[in-house]
Design a protein around this motif. Structure first.
Motif, short mmCIF file in Angstrom:
data_model
loop_
_atom_site.label_atom_id
_atom_site.label_comp_id
_atom_site.label_asym_id
_atom_site.label_seq_id
_atom_site.Cartn_x
_atom_site.Cartn_y
_atom_site.Cartn_z
N GLY A 47 0.83 -1.19 0.00
CA GLY A 47 0.00 0.00 0.00
C GLY A 47 0.86 1.24 0.00
O GLY A 47 1.99 1.23 0.51
N SER A 51 -1.62 4.64 3.64
CA SER A 51 -2.75 3.75 3.32
C SER A 51 -3.29 3.02 4.54
O SER A 51 -4.37 2.44 4.48
CB SER A 51 -2.33 2.72 2.27
N ARG A 223 -5.68 0.57 1.05
CA ARG A 223 -5.98 1.91 0.56
C ARG A 223 -7.00 2.55 1.49
O ARG A 223 -7.99 1.91 1.86
CB ARG A 223 -6.52 1.84 -0.88
#
Length: 247
Positions: A47, A51, A223
């Motif tokens: 990520g 994130s 995310r």
């Protein structure tokens, strides 16, 4: 060959959130995360910066507590434990490997690997035997007396891995374990993780390197504080483009 998960949950996070600040300054670092890690899993976590992956890993490793939600580790509800009980649980069930090796410079390889067993009150002779066996397992059987400054970076990371697995943890957490290593040493260290998983150890590894993540059974793409993708076959070129080349 990567081992198959057994279907037995090692760690179970349900609707986990971590909030920093309040009002206009509130930040939801993790937002409604649900994740079950099964015995024998080999998961890679990726990520972009911000994130939520690092915060999620800290919660999974009992290094931080969630603001809300529930976390069960080996059948024990984590959030209700005292700090002392949490430390005991962490030492019993979790092993950690970091990008920086966190070895004590004044101790030998053997003595560094012994440390978790000292906290677990393992008798001295048993500690030494088990530590020597763990170092042999990672290819350092001839380096027991060497101190960190007498070892290469790859050898220091092997000592750190031996220390992480010495108490036979239910879950091995590795945070960018190859980030400070060259390509050849990276392959050697990853081969150790592969072997540990083949022997049945559950591994969750944070990385920004796609070739490292490709070795895992499944990639969890974070995310906005939660998992955007956790399909075993969905680690595609599109996902890599979304991450960017340096994520």
């Amino acid at each position: 060959m990567i081992t198959k998960s057994s279907g037995k949950a090692v760690a179970d996070l349900q609707d986990i959130s971590k909030i920093y600040g309040a009002g206009a300054t509130e930040v939801r670092a993790v937002n409604g995360l649900s994740l079950t890690v099964y015995q024998g899993d080999y998961l890679a976590v990726m990520g972009a910066s911000g994130s939520g992956k690092s915060t999620a890993m800290n919660i999974l490793g009992c290094l931080d507590r969630s603001t809300s939600g529930s976390y069960w580790l080996q059948g024990q509800e984590v959030n209700s434990l005292s700090d002392d009980d949490l430390a005991t649980l962490r030492n019993r069930y979790l092993g950690f490997v970091f990008q920086q090796f966190h070895l004590l410079s004044n101790l030998s390889a053997l003595e560094n690997v012994e440390l978790p067993m000292i906290y677990a009150k393992v008798p001295v002779e048993e500690r030494k035997q088990r530590a020597a066996a763990a170092l042999q397992r990672v290819g350092l059987g001839d380096r027991l007396k060497n101190k960190p400054n007498q070892l290469s970076g790859g050898q220091q990371q092997r000592v750190a891995i031996a220390r992480a697995i010495i108490n036979q943890p239910s879950l091995l957490l590795a945070d960018e374990p190859t980030g400070a290593l060259d390509s050849d040493t990276t392959r050697e260290v990853l081969a150790i993780f592969d072997q540990l998983n083949q022997e049945g150890m559950t591994v969750v590894l944070v990385t920004h390197e796609h070739d490292v993540a490709d070795r895992a059974q499944k990639v969890l793409l974070f995310r906005d504080g939660c998992i955007a993708n956790q399909d075993p076959g969905a680690w595609s070129a599109q996902s890599k483009l979304q991450m960017g080349p340096n994520s």
